[in-house]
Every structure is written in C-alpha cells, then in structure tokens.
Enzyme design. Structure first.
Site, PDB file in Angstrom:
ATOM      1  N   ARG A  94       0.848  -1.193   0.000  1.00 63.57           N
ATOM      2  CA  ARG A  94       0.000   0.000   0.000  1.00 63.57           C
ATOM      3  C   ARG A  94       0.884   1.244   0.000  1.00 63.57           C
ATOM      4  O   ARG A  94       1.704   1.406   0.907  1.00 63.57           O
ATOM      5  CB  ARG A  94      -0.914  -0.015   1.240  1.00 63.57           C
ATOM      6  N   HIS A 139      -3.080  11.019   1.114  1.00 62.28           N
ATOM      7  CA  HIS A 139      -2.503  10.776   2.429  1.00 62.28           C
ATOM      8  C   HIS A 139      -1.923  12.095   2.937  1.00 62.28           C
ATOM      9  O   HIS A 139      -0.722  12.206   3.189  1.00 62.28           O
ATOM     10  CB  HIS A 139      -1.451   9.663   2.351  1.00 62.28           C
ATOM     11  N   GLU A 184      -7.638   8.524   6.660  1.00 61.03           N
ATOM     12  CA  GLU A 184      -7.861   9.079   7.995  1.00 61.03           C
ATOM     13  C   GLU A 184      -8.339  10.527   8.025  1.00 61.03           C
ATOM     14  O   GLU A 184      -7.630  11.418   8.520  1.00 61.03           O
ATOM     15  CB  GLU A 184      -6.580   8.943   8.836  1.00 61.03           C
ATOM     16  N   ASN A 324      -7.736   1.434  10.154  1.00 61.61           N
ATOM     17  CA  ASN A 324      -6.393   1.632  10.720  1.00 61.61           C
ATOM     18  C   ASN A 324      -6.541   1.601  12.235  1.00 61.61           C
ATOM     19  O   ASN A 324      -7.322   2.383  12.790  1.00 61.61           O
ATOM     20  CB  ASN A 324      -5.807   2.979  10.307  1.00 61.61           C
ATOM     21  N   TYR A 326      -4.357   1.469  16.003  1.00 60.00           N
ATOM     22  CA  TYR A 326      -3.104   1.489  16.759  1.00 60.00           C
ATOM     23  C   TYR A 326      -3.326   1.396  18.259  1.00 60.00           C
ATOM     24  O   TYR A 326      -2.598   0.727  18.963  1.00 60.00           O
ATOM     25  CB  TYR A 326      -2.334   2.791  16.489  1.00 60.00           C
ATOM     26  N   GLU A 396      -3.860  -0.415   8.240  1.00 56.51           N
ATOM     27  CA  GLU A 396      -2.677  -0.030   9.037  1.00 56.51           C
ATOM     28  C   GLU A 396      -2.764  -0.623  10.431  1.00 56.51           C
ATOM     29  O   GLU A 396      -3.833  -0.633  11.041  1.00 56.51           O
ATOM     30  CB  GLU A 396      -2.561   1.502   9.210  1.00 56.51           C
TER      31      GLU A 396
END
Ligand SMILES: *[C@@H]1O[C@H](CO)[C@@H](O)[C@H](O)[C@H]1NC(C)=O
Length: 496
Positions: A94, A139, A184, A324, A326, A396
């Site tokens: 990606r 992005h 995002e 994504n 985290y 992600e």
C-alpha cells in the site's frame, strides 16, 4: 547477529497452541505514504504540497526540526522498496500518490509526465514480483495552491479531489484494483483544525474540523461514484476510505452510555454517512452539536448538515471497510468547568468528555500510543454489529519505538498480539480479509519527524543512499506471511 537469538526466542514463547492459520484467501501487506517516504519534494514539475509549506513555515512544530524533503529517497530508491516488499513475501504493498507530483496545478489540466512515469514504474515493478498495488489517493498532502483557496474547508474541494481521482483511475486503474480515496479524515480534519499540529497548521476548533469532515465525505463519495460508473465496468476493482479508529471503553460503569455516544463521534462521523442504512451524520452527534451551537449564540450548527440529496449520494459508497488501528482510550464524563483537551487526543468538548487510558496499557514511543491489542478485536466486532457483515481490510497497524536498532522484540510482540486478535475476530465471524503492517520502512513520522520509528526495516537517514536493513520484526512478519500462520517457531528463515 545478536538479535537473531531474540527472534527465535520470541517465536517459541506463546506458540504452544496449534490451529493458528489464517484463512487461505487472507492477504498480508505493508504500507507507506508519499510524503513520508518519497522525498524529491521539488524535482521536475512537482508543486509544493501543504506539508512542503508547513515544515518551512513552522519548523518548530516538528519535534526534531526535520522535513520530508528527502525522507527515504524512495522517489529514487523505489526499486529497493519493491525488493523489500518481495523479500517479505507481501501479497500487496500500500502506497500513496502525491497529488502534487501527478497533477502539479492541482487540476487535471496538468498531468506530469515524470509523475506518471514514477507511479507507472512502481506499479509495474510490483506486479512483476507478484505484489498487488493498493493505492491511496490522499494521504494528507494537498496541493498548496488548493490550500490557498481554503483547502478542505472549501466545498469545491470535493470536485477538485474527484477530478484528481478520475485522472488516477484512468492512468493506473488497469493495474490497480484496490483504491483508498482518503486516509484518515479524523487526522486531516479533526487533528488538523483542533490542534494545528499538522499541515496546514490552521486552528479552527469546532468549526474547520466539521467543514472538513463534510467535504471529505462528499469527496470520497464523488470519487467512489466516478469509479463505479466509469471504471468498474472495465476494471472491476474496489474502492473505500481508510479510517483510523481509537477503540473507546468506558472508564467505569457510569460512562457506558457516553462511551457509545463517543464511538459515534470517533467512528460514526466518517462511517455513518457511508456505511449505515440511513446515511447522514450520526443522529446523536448531530443533535448534540446543534444544541451546543444554539447555546453559543450561533444561528446554525457548527456541524454543517447534509441535504437529503447529499445523504443519498454518500450512502453506500463503499466496497469494503478499511480500518487503521493502533491504540485505545477510556472515556469519562467531564465535570462542569473542566478544561477539555482536543479531540481525538485527550477529550471532546462537544461531548464534555475526557479521554484517558488504563494504567496497565503499556506506553509505546510517541505521546498518543498506548498498547491494547484486545481493542482491535472489540473494534472489529463493533463495526460488524453496526454496519453489517461487510469485508474489513486492516489498512494499518504497527508499533512506534524510539529505538533505532534492528533488535526490536517489542515490535515483534506488538505484531504477534495484534495478529492474534485478528485471528480471534475471524473466529468471532468478522470478515477480515487482510492485514497491513505500518510501516514497511522507517520514515518521516509527521510532527514526530524521524524520532519515532515504525519500520519493519530500519533506515539509515545519515546515509545519502538511505541504507535499508531488516529488523527482527521484518523476519517475524515475513515468517508469518510466508507460513500464513502465527505458528512460526520452526519455520524461521533468514532470507531477507
Ligand atoms: C530542492 O530542494 C533542495 C532542498 O531540499 C535544494 O537544495 C535544491 O536546490 C532544490 N532544487 C530546486 C531545483 O529548486
């Protein structure tokens, strides 16, 4: 090498149970983004993006005063990146296209020959190695020329983005079958306007963020519909947007309801318009912001409404959900008169909440990063519960450290624990179709500069050629990918 021992040991620990194979069609990848790796910010006819301008205007807002001017020099060293992706055994890579490299004026009247060639060469080289390109259109590197016209707060931005998307689909859609329109929006809208700590560095809390949110939804929808009508018939690919989600849990039992409301602010703002049956803003959030705005003496809500036509236009514009993940937070109600930190970092003043973490969640490098692997499984379950039995691609997930060495047992542990949660989610019946490690190579980590490292590969940023070397986590991840399983203790091979 000394880290080899660590790798072998960490493979053996915790690999007692069998049956930890991923489904046969499950795909593994790794991700990067243009501004973070490419460098070559001013070559050929490329124009400056908002990040090129931001780091010049506010160098003090980057922790080490650095920039992405050269970054990993992937504009020149991209063959090495393809080689790494191939050595890791990735099914897909990606990366993102720099709008300013492909269309220097921001508009489709200029398509750069050099920009076109760069992305064509990269895509072709990946395909030659049997690696699928997964391409992000945006992005965070808006053309500065469009920022000068208001950027994401100007309603016309959705048309500008749609024109850019059409050019990218027409140039690369014959070979690129998975597209991410926006990466995002919670960062490039909420973090940007609530904190000004990302490009373009404009503070407009509670106003700019909501304008941006709305225009991001429309931009995504326009691009999806262009693909659907003009390109899907011949290319048959898939399009979605990537949402970063912090899993939210109640601080205690009194906070259960406000936590569910907070999830609508966290997830719903960027998903309800697209993935829910009704479309539009999450009703609970729309109501709260309208009431707050009224109390503040405003004639209209700070959250701009969608017309019915816009609701219908945005609704259903997806082929899968891209997540994504985290980190996680706990939610608690603020007390009257509390100072509330910026959303989505420390709180949300529109909901009168604070965000915090549980003491047992370990802190990774960089201020916002606390480790809670179970949050991933819970978030996946929540998505299925709210938006139905849709395909979810994890676009992600990865770990930040300040340690630059190749010996990174904490990162190995992070990947292992999160991949375990992915397997559990699949057992729960969530249709997770793939997983993407962030990131393949150390890179320019926005306001953290080069201080925090996410890479499976270390980059020597002192070396003009930006030497790339595999970390223990690269060996671990590659073993998982190649054996298609978390049972990797005796399948370890040192071939990177
Ligand atoms: C490009 O930027 C670099 C600094 O990163 C500078 O040294 C160089 O002169 C610039 N090149 C052009 C063509 O403007």
């Amino acid at each position: 090498m000394c880290w080899l021992r660590t790798v072998v040991i960490s493979f053996i620990v915790g690999t007692v149970v069998g049956g930890r194979d991923f489904p046969p069609d499950f795909k593994f990848g790794a991700a990067t983004a243009a501004y973070q790796v490419e460098g070559a910010w001013n070559v050929s006819d490329k124009s400056p993006s908002i990040w090129d301008s931001y780091i010049r205007r506010y160098p003090e807002r980057i922790i080490d005063g650095s920039s992405g001017d050269v970054a990993c020099d992937s504009y020149n060293q991209w063959r090495k990146d393809v080689e790494i992706a191939s050595n890791l055994g990735l099914h897909f890579y990606r990366f993102s296209i720099a709008w300013t490299r492909l269309m220097p004026s921001g508009f489709p009247n200029t398509v750069s020959e050099d920009g076109k060639k760069f992305y064509n060469d990269l895509i072709d080289a990946l395909l030659e190695k049997g690696i699928e390109p997964v391409v992000t259109l945006y992005h965070w590197d808006l053309p500065q020329s469009l920022q000068d016209l208001g950027g994401w707060t100007n309603p016309l931005v959705s048309d500008w983005f749609a024109d850019y998307a059409r050019i990218a689909f027409s140039l690369f859609g014959d070979r690129v079958k998975t597209w991410i329109t926006l990466n995002e929006p919670i960062i490039f809208c909420e973090i940007v306007y609530n904190t000004a700590m990302h490009a373009p560095g404009i503070l407009s809390a509670g106003v700019g963020n909501y304008l941006c949110n709305k225009h991001a939804m429309l931009a995504h929808a326009k691009a999806w519909r262009i693909y659907d009508e003009e390109f899907r018939p011949k290319y048959n690919g898939k399009v979605s947007l990537s949402n970063q989600i912090l899993w939210l849990e109640p601080e205690n039992e009194n906070d259960v309801e406000i936590t569910e409301t907070s999830r609508q602010l966290m997830v719903g703002m960027f998903s309800h318009p697209i993935f829910s049956k009704e479309g539009g803003w999450p009703p609970v959030i729309e109501k709260i912001i309208a009431e707050k705005s009224k109390k503040e003496g405003l004639s209209k809500s700070r959250l701009p409404p969608f017309t019915q036509e816009e609701i219908d236009f945005v609704k259903g514009t997806y082929d899968f959900f891209a997540l994504n993940y985290y980190t996680s937070r706990t939610v608690k109600k603020a007390k009257e008169g509390d100072r509330i930190g910026p959303w989505p970092m420390n709180g949300a003043s529109d909901l009168d909440i604070h965000l915090t973490v549980r003491p047992e969640w370990k802190h990774a490098a960089t201020s916002w990063f606390y480790i809670y692997p179970e949050g991933l499984r819970r978030q996946l379950a929540w998505l299925k519960e709210h938006y139905g039995d849709i395909e979810i691609l994890i676009t992600e997930n990865g770990y930040a450290s300040y340690d630059i060495s190749e010996d990174d047992p904490d990162r190995v542990q992070y990947y292992k624990e999160h991949l375990e949660q992915v397997l559990l989610a699949i057992e729960d019946g969530v249709k997770v179709s793939g997983y993407t490690a962030w990131t393949m190579i150390d890179n320019f980590e926005w306001s953290d500069g080069y201080r925090s490292k996410f890479g499976l590969y270390k980059i020597d940023f002192e070396d003009p050629l930006r030497k790339r070397s595999p970390r223990a986590s690269a060996h671990y991840y590659s073993s998982v990918v190649k054996s298609h399983s978390l049972d990797v203790d005796n399948k370890f091979t040192d071939e990177l």
